[in-house]
Design a protein around this motif. Structure first.
Motif, PDB file in Angstrom:
ATOM      1  N   GLY A 191       0.700  -1.247  -0.111  1.00 33.42           N
ATOM      2  CA  GLY A 191      -0.168  -0.213   0.078  1.00 33.42           C
ATOM      3  C   GLY A 191       0.921   1.038   0.104  1.00 33.42           C
ATOM      4  O   GLY A 191       0.160   2.453  -0.330  1.00 33.42           O
ATOM      5  N   GLN A 192       2.194   1.232   0.295  1.00 34.07           N
ATOM      6  CA  GLN A 192       3.096   2.386   0.168  1.00 34.07           C
ATOM      7  C   GLN A 192       3.200   2.982  -1.202  1.00 34.07           C
ATOM      8  O   GLN A 192       2.840   2.463  -2.240  1.00 34.07           O
ATOM      9  CB  GLN A 192       4.256   1.995   0.495  1.00 34.07           C
ATOM     10  CG  GLN A 192       4.507   1.793   2.206  1.00 34.07           C
ATOM     11  CD  GLN A 192       6.025   1.683   2.540  1.00 34.07           C
ATOM     12  OE1 GLN A 192       6.784   1.154   1.727  1.00 34.07           O
ATOM     13  NE2 GLN A 192       6.280   2.231   3.638  1.00 34.07           N
ATOM     14  N   LYS A 193       3.220   4.327  -1.147  1.00 33.12           N
ATOM     15  CA  LYS A 193       3.593   4.963  -2.337  1.00 33.12           C
ATOM     16  C   LYS A 193       4.971   5.119  -2.418  1.00 33.12           C
ATOM     17  O   LYS A 193       5.597   6.122  -1.845  1.00 33.12           O
ATOM     18  CB  LYS A 193       2.697   6.337  -2.513  1.00 33.12           C
ATOM     19  CG  LYS A 193       1.041   6.181  -2.121  1.00 33.12           C
ATOM     20  CD  LYS A 193       0.502   7.665  -2.274  1.00 33.12           C
ATOM     21  CE  LYS A 193      -0.767   7.061  -2.274  1.00 33.12           C
ATOM     22  NZ  LYS A 193      -1.483   6.486  -3.242  1.00 33.12           N
ATOM     23  N   ILE A 194       5.487   4.757  -3.639  1.00 37.12           N
ATOM     24  CA  ILE A 194       7.071   4.918  -3.773  1.00 37.12           C
ATOM     25  C   ILE A 194       7.215   5.715  -5.192  1.00 37.12           C
ATOM     26  O   ILE A 194       6.769   5.623  -6.392  1.00 37.12           O
ATOM     27  CB  ILE A 194       7.745   3.492  -4.148  1.00 37.12           C
ATOM     28  CG1 ILE A 194       7.098   2.645  -2.965  1.00 37.12           C
ATOM     29  CG2 ILE A 194       9.228   3.686  -4.166  1.00 37.12           C
ATOM     30  CD1 ILE A 194       7.658   2.992  -1.454  1.00 37.12           C
ATOM     31  N   LEU A 195       8.290   6.722  -5.021  1.00 39.29           N
ATOM     32  CA  LEU A 195       8.664   7.526  -6.257  1.00 39.29           C
ATOM     33  C   LEU A 195      10.292   7.056  -6.495  1.00 39.29           C
ATOM     34  O   LEU A 195      11.206   7.203  -5.520  1.00 39.29           O
ATOM     35  CB  LEU A 195       8.628   8.895  -5.890  1.00 39.29           C
ATOM     36  CG  LEU A 195       9.308   9.944  -7.008  1.00 39.29           C
ATOM     37  CD1 LEU A 195       8.590   9.985  -8.318  1.00 39.29           C
ATOM     38  CD2 LEU A 195       9.235  11.332  -6.454  1.00 39.29           C
ATOM     39  N   VAL A 196      10.536   6.634  -7.622  1.00 42.15           N
ATOM     40  CA  VAL A 196      12.011   6.569  -8.029  1.00 42.15           C
ATOM     41  C   VAL A 196      12.401   7.510  -9.192  1.00 42.15           C
ATOM     42  O   VAL A 196      11.766   7.400 -10.176  1.00 42.15           O
ATOM     43  CB  VAL A 196      12.019   5.006  -8.344  1.00 42.15           C
ATOM     44  CG1 VAL A 196      13.589   4.638  -8.518  1.00 42.15           C
ATOM     45  CG2 VAL A 196      11.404   3.985  -7.474  1.00 42.15           C
ATOM     46  N   ILE A 197      13.542   8.060  -9.048  1.00 47.43           N
ATOM     47  CA  ILE A 197      13.857   9.166 -10.005  1.00 47.43           C
ATOM     48  C   ILE A 197      14.990   8.601 -10.918  1.00 47.43           C
ATOM     49  O   ILE A 197      15.937   8.009 -10.263  1.00 47.43           O
ATOM     50  CB  ILE A 197      14.103  10.555  -9.159  1.00 47.43           C
ATOM     51  CG1 ILE A 197      12.953  10.821  -8.384  1.00 47.43           C
ATOM     52  CG2 ILE A 197      14.420  11.576 -10.054  1.00 47.43           C
ATOM     53  CD1 ILE A 197      13.176  11.948  -7.376  1.00 47.43           C
ATOM     54  N   PHE A 198      14.993   8.806 -11.993  1.00 47.96           N
ATOM     55  CA  PHE A 198      16.131   8.517 -13.007  1.00 47.96           C
ATOM     56  C   PHE A 198      16.462   9.817 -13.930  1.00 47.96           C
ATOM     57  O   PHE A 198      15.594  10.710 -14.130  1.00 47.96           O
ATOM     58  CB  PHE A 198      15.604   7.298 -13.926  1.00 47.96           C
ATOM     59  CG  PHE A 198      14.913   5.989 -13.044  1.00 47.96           C
ATOM     60  CD1 PHE A 198      15.847   5.149 -12.953  1.00 47.96           C
ATOM     61  CD2 PHE A 198      13.871   5.941 -12.734  1.00 47.96           C
ATOM     62  CE1 PHE A 198      15.366   4.037 -12.096  1.00 47.96           C
ATOM     63  CE2 PHE A 198      13.225   5.011 -12.154  1.00 47.96           C
ATOM     64  CZ  PHE A 198      14.001   4.027 -11.781  1.00 47.96           C
ATOM     65  N   GLY A 199      17.736   9.922 -14.029  1.00 41.87           N
ATOM     66  CA  GLY A 199      18.239  10.580 -14.842  1.00 41.87           C
ATOM     67  C   GLY A 199      18.067  10.435 -16.343  1.00 41.87           C
ATOM     68  O   GLY A 199      17.710   9.610 -16.805  1.00 41.87           O
TER      69      GLY A 199
END
Length: 248
Positions: A191-199
């Motif tokens: 149920g967590q909200k995850i943000l993963v950032i890429f270049g």
């Protein structure tokens, strides 16, 4: 079996429904659907139904509700620095197949691609169409949202929405860092909200990394090999899928 999305509340069994214009054309003209052929329809509340083609070869009748669990157990959003050429289309299609919840693109410092307002509207419409097609093909219960942001701050302004924020950093991989991503995977909760950032192709600049980490993002390495801009998001989504769906 074909699957389509319909942006309305799920009807009752026995009701007649009509697909959107483009989907109606696809089902009855392109796919040449026949009387009594079965089709899956997903409604706006992620309700999945089985429907059958009617004698008019233009409408469908709802037969039954279908219980199906295909979404990742947590919402994963990927944010990518605008890549070159058609790489954003590729990322959108494959990330949708891998279960992404949302896709954000932003003009990173080292992004070569730049969009004006008119181009953003046109590109977003194209990406939304790709996401819809990929969601139908992979039998998803939702279509990922796709948005092209104006700048990095528009991304960081959204940080409070997420339980965890990770940033894939090439320098971390080069220095041999291997523990951070594995540790974060072990901390994921349903149920967590995850943000993963890429270049983008040039990576994320040191200034951007400093800004992102100062606001709470955790740097992660993705192993000893340096991945292309379009590969890294798919690697992370695959790892999350394996850890949360197959390993547990």
């Amino acid at each position: 079996m074909q699957q389509y999305f319909l942006n309305q509340v799920a009807p009752e069994i026995g009701m007649v429904i009509t697909l959107e214009k483009d989907d109606t054309h696809h089902l009855f003209t392109v796919m040449r659907a026949k009387l009594d052929e079965k089709v899956q329809i997903v409604f706006s509340d992620q309700t999945l139904v089985l429907a059958t083609v009617n004698v008019d070869l233009a409408t469908l009748t709802v037969l039954e509700f279908v219980e199906k669990s295909v979404e990742l157990p947590l919402d994963v959003t990927i944010a990518v620095g605008l890549p070159k050429s058609d790489k954003l289309e590729f990322i959108t299609q494959k990330a949708t197949e891998l279960g992404v919840y949302a896709i954000l693109a932003f003009p990173a410092k080292w992004s070569v691609t730049k969009f004006d307002a008119k181009k953003i509207i046109k590109k977003t419409a194209r990406l939304e169409k790709i996401a819809k097609g990929a969601a139908e093909q992979s039998k998803r219960l939702l279509i990922p949202t796709v948005k092209i942001l104006a700048n990095l701050q528009e991304l960081t302004d959204q940080f409070a929405r997420y339980d965890q924020i990770l940033v894939a950093y090439e320098a971390a991989a080069k220095s041999g860092e291997t523990a951070a991503f594995a540790k974060k995977l072990s901390e994921l909760e349903k149920g967590q909200k995850i943000l993963v950032i890429f270049g983008p192709e040039g990576g994320i600049s040191p200034q951007e990394i400093e800004q992102l980490t100062a606001l709470g993002a955790t740097k992660i390495g993705l192993g000893p090999r340096i991945m292309r801009a379009e590969t890294a998001p798919l690697y992370v989504l695959s790892a999350i899928s394996f850890y949360t769906e197959l390993l547990h």
